[in-house]
Write a protein that holds these residues in place. Structure first.
Motif, PDB file in Angstrom:
ATOM      1  N   UNK A   1       0.824  -1.211   0.000  1.00 21.83           N
ATOM      2  CA  UNK A   1       0.000   0.000   0.000  1.00 21.83           C
ATOM      3  C   UNK A   1       0.858   1.262   0.000  1.00 21.83           C
ATOM      4  N   UNK A   2       1.928   1.248   0.780  1.00 20.96           N
ATOM      5  CA  UNK A   2       2.829   2.408   0.793  1.00 20.96           C
ATOM      6  C   UNK A   2       3.474   2.591  -0.569  1.00 20.96           C
ATOM      7  N   UNK A   3       3.836   1.485  -1.182  1.00 22.26           N
ATOM      8  CA  UNK A   3       4.450   1.555  -2.519  1.00 22.26           C
ATOM      9  C   UNK A   3       3.464   2.149  -3.531  1.00 22.26           C
ATOM     10  N   UNK A   4       2.203   1.677  -3.473  1.00 25.30           N
ATOM     11  CA  UNK A   4       1.168   2.207  -4.381  1.00 25.30           C
ATOM     12  C   UNK A   4       0.964   3.696  -4.117  1.00 25.30           C
ATOM     13  N   UNK A   5       0.894   4.051  -2.856  1.00 25.12           N
ATOM     14  CA  UNK A   5       0.708   5.461  -2.493  1.00 25.12           C
ATOM     15  C   UNK A   5       1.853   6.323  -3.039  1.00 25.12           C
ATOM     16  N   UNK A   6       3.077   5.845  -2.875  1.00 29.11           N
ATOM     17  CA  UNK A   6       4.243   6.603  -3.373  1.00 29.11           C
ATOM     18  C   UNK A   6       4.217   6.714  -4.895  1.00 29.11           C
ATOM     19  N   UNK A   7       3.822   5.619  -5.565  1.00 32.58           N
ATOM     20  CA  UNK A   7       3.748   5.668  -7.029  1.00 32.58           C
ATOM     21  C   UNK A   7       2.673   6.650  -7.488  1.00 32.58           C
ATOM     22  N   UNK A   8       1.538   6.666  -6.799  1.00 36.70           N
ATOM     23  CA  UNK A   8       0.480   7.626  -7.153  1.00 36.70           C
ATOM     24  C   UNK A   8       0.965   9.060  -6.974  1.00 36.70           C
ATOM     25  N   UNK A   9       1.683   9.311  -5.888  1.00 36.58           N
ATOM     26  CA  UNK A   9       2.231  10.653  -5.659  1.00 36.58           C
ATOM     27  C   UNK A   9       3.226  10.999  -6.764  1.00 36.58           C
ATOM     28  N   UNK A  10       4.052  10.052  -7.138  1.00 34.41           N
ATOM     29  CA  UNK A  10       5.058  10.283  -8.177  1.00 34.41           C
ATOM     30  C   UNK A  10       4.384  10.574  -9.522  1.00 34.41           C
ATOM     31  N   UNK A  11       3.306   9.834  -9.832  1.00 36.17           N
ATOM     32  CA  UNK A  11       2.562  10.078 -11.077  1.00 36.17           C
ATOM     33  C   UNK A  11       1.966  11.483 -11.056  1.00 36.17           C
ATOM     34  N   UNK A  12       1.395  11.859  -9.929  1.00 33.42           N
ATOM     35  CA  UNK A  12       0.815  13.201  -9.823  1.00 33.42           C
ATOM     36  C   UNK A  12       1.879  14.277 -10.010  1.00 33.42           C
ATOM     37  N   UNK A  13       3.047  14.066  -9.388  1.00 33.65           N
ATOM     38  CA  UNK A  13       4.140  15.048  -9.535  1.00 33.65           C
ATOM     39  C   UNK A  13       4.626  15.122 -10.975  1.00 33.65           C
ATOM     40  N   UNK A  14       4.731  13.958 -11.654  1.00 33.47           N
ATOM     41  CA  UNK A  14       5.170  13.965 -13.052  1.00 33.47           C
ATOM     42  C   UNK A  14       4.158  14.702 -13.932  1.00 33.47           C
ATOM     43  N   UNK A  15       2.882  14.498 -13.635  1.00 34.85           N
ATOM     44  CA  UNK A  15       1.859  15.198 -14.423  1.00 34.85           C
ATOM     45  C   UNK A  15       1.983  16.704 -14.237  1.00 34.85           C
ATOM     46  N   UNK A  16       2.211  17.146 -12.981  1.00 35.09           N
ATOM     47  CA  UNK A  16       2.388  18.579 -12.739  1.00 35.09           C
ATOM     48  C   UNK A  16       3.579  19.121 -13.501  1.00 35.09           C
ATOM     49  N   UNK A  17       4.690  18.393 -13.474  1.00 33.32           N
ATOM     50  CA  UNK A  17       5.899  18.839 -14.192  1.00 33.32           C
ATOM     51  C   UNK A  17       5.625  18.883 -15.692  1.00 33.32           C
ATOM     52  N   UNK A  18       4.953  17.850 -16.236  1.00 30.04           N
ATOM     53  CA  UNK A  18       4.654  17.824 -17.673  1.00 30.04           C
ATOM     54  C   UNK A  18       3.775  18.994 -18.069  1.00 30.04           C
ATOM     55  N   UNK A  19       2.760  19.270 -17.260  1.00 29.79           N
ATOM     56  CA  UNK A  19       1.873  20.396 -17.566  1.00 29.79           C
ATOM     57  C   UNK A  19       2.631  21.711 -17.510  1.00 29.79           C
ATOM     58  N   UNK A  20       3.535  21.850 -16.555  1.00 25.36           N
ATOM     59  CA  UNK A  20       4.330  23.078 -16.480  1.00 25.36           C
ATOM     60  C   UNK A  20       5.207  23.221 -17.709  1.00 25.36           C
ATOM     61  N   UNK A  21       5.796  22.119 -18.172  1.00 28.49           N
ATOM     62  CA  UNK A  21       6.617  22.178 -19.391  1.00 28.49           C
ATOM     63  C   UNK A  21       5.757  22.548 -20.588  1.00 28.49           C
ATOM     64  N   UNK A  22       4.560  21.971 -20.665  1.00 27.38           N
ATOM     65  CA  UNK A  22       3.648  22.278 -21.787  1.00 27.38           C
ATOM     66  C   UNK A  22       3.270  23.743 -21.759  1.00 27.38           C
ATOM     67  N   UNK A  23       2.913  24.240 -20.564  1.00 30.47           N
ATOM     68  CA  UNK A  23       2.541  25.646 -20.459  1.00 30.47           C
ATOM     69  C   UNK A  23       3.707  26.550 -20.774  1.00 30.47           C
ATOM     70  N   UNK A  24       4.884  26.218 -20.261  1.00 32.19           N
ATOM     71  CA  UNK A  24       6.074  27.057 -20.506  1.00 32.19           C
ATOM     72  C   UNK A  24       6.460  27.025 -21.966  1.00 32.19           C
ATOM     73  N   UNK A  25       6.378  25.903 -22.605  1.00 30.22           N
ATOM     74  CA  UNK A  25       6.734  25.769 -24.021  1.00 30.22           C
ATOM     75  C   UNK A  25       5.736  26.475 -24.916  1.00 30.22           C
ATOM     76  N   UNK A  26       4.513  26.606 -24.454  1.00 29.25           N
ATOM     77  CA  UNK A  26       3.467  27.227 -25.291  1.00 29.25           C
ATOM     78  C   UNK A  26       3.700  28.719 -25.391  1.00 29.25           C
ATOM     79  N   UNK A  27       4.211  29.320 -24.353  1.00 32.99           N
ATOM     80  CA  UNK A  27       4.392  30.774 -24.355  1.00 32.99           C
ATOM     81  C   UNK A  27       5.862  31.092 -24.497  1.00 32.99           C
TER      82      UNK A  27
END
Length: 193
Positions: free
Chosen positions: A167-193
């Motif tokens: 369960x801790x491993x799943x929780x950590x992976x979910x957090x990591x996925x969420x963080x990667x999505x935030x970073x990807x969105x920031x790159x997309x937003x930064x690259x757009x402008x």
């Protein structure tokens, strides 16, 4: 009014008091009128000062305009000579203008394409943000579920520590996925402008 012993009419205290009240009321009204007139006079003085200032500015503009007119008259005489000289290069200028007009059309098309692309990218970013919100909600739900399962496990199955690790491993992976999505969105937003 009363008549005293000499036959002269005298004012009673009440009449005198009423007269004094009327005089006081009149004096107050005069004071209020005076204050209002002083305020108006002050406003009018400000208006006069502002108008005088504007008139001075207009005088400066008029003087500058007259100087420009004289200068332009002198220059216009020189322009007539220049026009005669430039008539010889008229055809070349027309060709240059046509070339620039063609270039402007191309640039205008490029700008319109860029604006259209920007609009599409903004729509995609909006869609991605909506999807991110949905995924974050799902992740939150999953986190809540994992937390609930952890609570139930702690209550009912304290001897199964391996579930806790998973369960801790799943929780950590979910957090990591969420963080990667935030970073990807920031790159997309930064690259757009």
């Amino acid at each position: 009014m009363e008549i005293d012993g000499t036959g002269v009419k005298t004012e009673t205290d009440v009449e005198l008091y009423n007269e004094i009240k009327d005089l006081i009321r009149t004096v107050r009204q005069l004071k209020q009128t005076k204050a209002a007139l002083q305020g108006q006079a002050s406003d009018l003085k400000k208006d006069i000062d502002e108008l005088n200032s504007q008139l001075k500015g207009m005088d400066i503009v008029v003087a500058a305009t007259e100087a420009d007119i004289k200068s332009n008259e002198y220059r216009s005489k020189g322009f007539l000579d220049s026009i005669e000289r430039l008539r010889g290069g008229k055809e070349q200028l027309i060709d240059d203008i046509n070339g620039l007009a063609f270039s402007i059309k191309g640039v205008t098309g490029d700008v319109n394409n860029c604006l259209t692309l920007k609009g599409h990218l903004e729509e995609e970013l909006s869609d991605i943000n909506k999807e991110k919100a949905l995924v974050i909600n799902k992740l939150k739900g999953m986190e809540d579920g994992v937390s609930e399962i952890s609570k139930k496990k702690a209550e009912k199955l304290p001897h199964l520590k391996t579930f806790d690790v998973v369960l801790k491993s799943i929780h950590n992976e979910l957090k990591e996925i969420e963080n990667r999505m935030d970073v990807s969105l920031k790159f997309i937003q930064h690259g757009q402008y």
